[in-house]
Write an enzyme that holds these catalytic residues in place. Structure first.
Site, PDB file in Angstrom:
ATOM      1  CD  GLU A  82      -3.022   0.966   0.084  1.00 16.03           C
ATOM      2  OE1 GLU A  82      -2.585   2.031  -0.241  1.00 16.03           O
ATOM      3  OE2 GLU A  82      -4.010   0.888  -0.537  1.00 16.03           O
ATOM      4  CG  ASP A 123       4.865   1.997  -6.639  1.00 19.84           C
ATOM      5  OD1 ASP A 123       4.256   2.901  -7.006  1.00 19.84           O
ATOM      6  OD2 ASP A 123       5.149   0.999  -7.432  1.00 19.84           O
ATOM      7  CG  ASP A 177      -6.196   4.398  -7.743  1.00 19.88           C
ATOM      8  OD1 ASP A 177      -7.285   4.552  -7.071  1.00 19.88           O
ATOM      9  OD2 ASP A 177      -5.143   4.372  -7.291  1.00 19.88           O
ATOM     10  CE  LYS A 193      -7.417  14.835 -16.663  1.00 22.85           C
ATOM     11  NZ  LYS A 193      -6.725  15.910 -16.126  1.00 22.85           N
ATOM     12  CG  ASP A 213     -15.842   0.400 -11.562  1.00 26.18           C
ATOM     13  OD1 ASP A 213     -14.855   0.242 -11.140  1.00 26.18           O
ATOM     14  OD2 ASP A 213     -16.487   1.586 -11.804  1.00 26.18           O
ATOM     15  CB  THR A 253     -13.133  -4.076  -1.240  1.00 28.18           C
ATOM     16  OG1 THR A 253     -13.686  -3.627  -2.768  1.00 28.18           O
ATOM     17  CG2 THR A 253     -12.436  -5.112  -1.317  1.00 28.18           C
ATOM     18  CE  LYS A 254     -14.231   4.534   0.375  1.00 27.16           C
ATOM     19  NZ  LYS A 254     -13.307   5.132   0.373  1.00 27.16           N
ATOM     20  CE1 TYR A 255     -13.137   4.022  -4.828  1.00 17.43           C
ATOM     21  CE2 TYR A 255     -11.681   2.863  -2.692  1.00 17.43           C
ATOM     22  CZ  TYR A 255     -12.130   4.013  -3.636  1.00 17.43           C
ATOM     23  OH  TYR A 255     -11.602   5.372  -3.465  1.00 17.43           O
ATOM     24  CD  GLU A 256     -16.602  -6.864  -5.074  1.00 16.43           C
ATOM     25  OE1 GLU A 256     -15.944  -7.452  -4.238  1.00 16.43           O
ATOM     26  OE2 GLU A 256     -17.078  -7.647  -6.021  1.00 16.43           O
TER      27      GLU A 256
HETATM   28  C1  LIG Z   1      -9.437   2.742  -5.523  1.00 21.01           C
HETATM   29  S1  LIG Z   1      -8.448   2.116  -4.216  1.00 21.01           S
HETATM   30  C2  LIG Z   1      -9.049   0.452  -3.976  1.00 21.01           C
HETATM   31  C3  LIG Z   1      -9.032  -0.014  -2.477  1.00 21.01           C
HETATM   32  C4  LIG Z   1      -9.688  -1.451  -2.162  1.00 21.01           C
HETATM   33  N1  LIG Z   1      -8.746  -2.503  -2.866  1.00 21.01           N
HETATM   34  C5  LIG Z   1     -10.851  -1.508  -2.267  1.00 21.01           C
HETATM   35  O1  LIG Z   1     -11.252  -2.277  -3.304  1.00 21.01           O
HETATM   36  O2  LIG Z   1     -11.773  -0.820  -1.754  1.00 21.01           O
HETATM   37  C6  LIG Z   1      -6.940   1.894  -4.840  1.00 21.01           C
HETATM   38  C7  LIG Z   1      -5.979   1.620  -3.560  1.00 21.01           C
HETATM   39  O3  LIG Z   1      -4.574   1.386  -4.224  1.00 21.01           O
HETATM   40  C8  LIG Z   1      -3.586   1.941  -3.620  1.00 21.01           C
HETATM   41  N2  LIG Z   1      -2.724   2.003  -4.544  1.00 21.01           N
HETATM   42  C9  LIG Z   1      -2.631   2.765  -5.921  1.00 21.01           C
HETATM   43  N3  LIG Z   1      -1.365   2.554  -6.312  1.00 21.01           N
HETATM   44  C10 LIG Z   1      -0.421   1.817  -5.637  1.00 21.01           C
HETATM   45  C11 LIG Z   1       0.810   1.297  -5.845  1.00 21.01           C
HETATM   46  N4  LIG Z   1       1.309   1.616  -6.698  1.00 21.01           N
HETATM   47  N5  LIG Z   1       1.144   0.344  -4.915  1.00 21.01           N
HETATM   48  C12 LIG Z   1       0.390   0.021  -3.928  1.00 21.01           C
HETATM   49  N6  LIG Z   1      -0.994   0.444  -3.400  1.00 21.01           N
HETATM   50  C13 LIG Z   1      -1.470   1.598  -4.401  1.00 21.01           C
HETATM   51  C14 LIG Z   1      -4.324   3.074  -2.997  1.00 21.01           C
HETATM   52  O4  LIG Z   1      -3.580   4.048  -1.918  1.00 21.01           O
HETATM   53  C15 LIG Z   1      -5.711   2.667  -2.688  1.00 21.01           C
HETATM   54  O5  LIG Z   1      -5.598   2.234  -1.361  1.00 21.01           O
END
Ligand SMILES: C[S@@+](CC[C@H](N)C(=O)[O-])C[C@H]1O[C@@H](n2cnc3c(N)ncnc32)[C@H](O)[C@@H]1O
Length: 300
Positions: free
Chosen positions: A47, A74, A97, A101, A133, A165-168
């Site tokens: 994370e 990362d 994410d 763009k 999604d 998950t939150k997003y799901e």
């Molecule tokens: C849209 S959220 C989805 C969170 C979770 N997986 C969910 O489904 O609710 C994307 C997550 O990925 C993490 N993230 C983004 N790029 C990352 C990377 N390169 N390495 C590790 N984590 C990353 C972000 O901090 C964020 O918590």
């Protein structure tokens, strides 16, 4: 802090096999369930969000989960430095994410470069399991995966019984379609990985005999050590016979922030990485100490 892996201190790569990894675990609902359901496997989450890391550490403590680990890093660099080739069974990417763009697409976690590295760490038959999604993200991912010729693709029916998950939860409540696909490793990637950062056992200080420190020369430097390696310095702090200089080294996109320490000695100066700077010791960091030392002093 048992569950936190400090990538700067731990012996690398980790010796574990058949690891389950989640990239971007957010609030941690999925990874906690994964660890609970697989008590005999090591489960690692990467994370970049400090808040997410704190939340997972709290859950780890509350639930006494001994097989769950997280790394504040990362994912690309986490995989690069920490994981052995062919040591991972599954990589879960839940609602990454999508970077809408076009100019940001290269930041997507499923870029060819990322998939190339992830594929090397997967064992044969292991898979990257993605849920999203965002249909354009799926299409783009498939194009990137095809370039490597490493994966078989399998679309899954979304099992509503799987951890949400939150997003799901969010996208389902909005009536969005959810796509689930697995990229299953059938062979190693043919293309080389375009990264090669060498770790070293020890970083050595530089002794400068008969020299004195010129702090004006040490601050706000920008030094190119090679095409893909840049050293920058910022402020200088003065102590008693010591100076601390803020610095940043970017090597092939891997960025480390640290401090140089310059200390007066009987014979001149000693230039080193400050002991409180926690870094991954790389060959370029050693070069950075040497190049910096050349710039910052003059004969007494
Ligand atoms: C849209 S959220 C989805 C969170 C979770 N997986 C969910 O489904 O609710 C994307 C997550 O990925 C993490 N993230 C983004 N790029 C990352 C990377 N390169 N390495 C590790 N984590 C990353 C972000 O901090 C964020 O918590």
């Amino acid at each position: 802090m048992r569950c936190l892996i400090d990538h700067r201190k731990v012996k690398k790569p980790l010796p574990w096999e058949d690891i389950l990894v989640e990239i971007g675990f957010g609030r941690g609902e999925f990874i906690v369930k994964l660890a609970e359901e697989n008590p005999n496997k090591k489960v690692i989450g990467f994370e970049i969000s400090g808040i997410s890391i704190e939340k997972l550490l709290k859950k780890c403590r509350e639930l006494n989960l001994y097989n769950l680990f997280c790394v504040h890093m990362d994912a690309f660099w986490g995989f690069y430095f920490l994981l052995k080739d062919s040591s991972v069974e599954s990589i879960f990417l839940n609602f990454p994410d999508p970077w809408f763009k076009k100019k940001h697409h290269k930041r997507r976690l499923t870029s060819e470069r990322n998939l190339n590295l992830f594929a090397r760490k997967l064992k044969k038959g292991g898979a990257i399991r993605i849920k999203t999604d965002h249909l354009p993200f799926v299409e783009w991912t498939l194009e990137e995966a095809k370039k490597l010729g490493t994966f078989d693709i399998n679309f899954r029916k979304v099992d509503r019984g799987e951890p949400l998950t939150k997003y799901e939860k969010k996208w389902i409540s909005m009536g969005r379609e959810i796509y689930a696909l697995d990229l299953i490793k059938v062979k190693d990637p043919e293309h080389e990985l375009d990264v090669s950062i060498k770790e070293v056992e020890t970083l050595f200080p530089v002794e400068l005999e008969g020299k004195e420190f010129l702090w004006e020369r040490a601050q706000n430097l920008e030094l190119r050590l090679s095409d893909s390696v840049i050293l920058k310095t910022f402020r200088v702090f003065e102590g008693e016979g010591t100076w601390i200089v803020e610095a940043l080294l970017s090597e092939e996109g891997f960025v480390q922030k640290f401090f140089f320490e310059i200390r007066k000695t009987k014979r001149g100066l000693r230039v080193d990485i400050a002991s409180h700077s926690e870094v991954i010791r790389t060959l370029n960091l050693q070069r950075a100490v040497e190049t910096f030392a050349e710039k910052i002093a003059e004969d007494v």
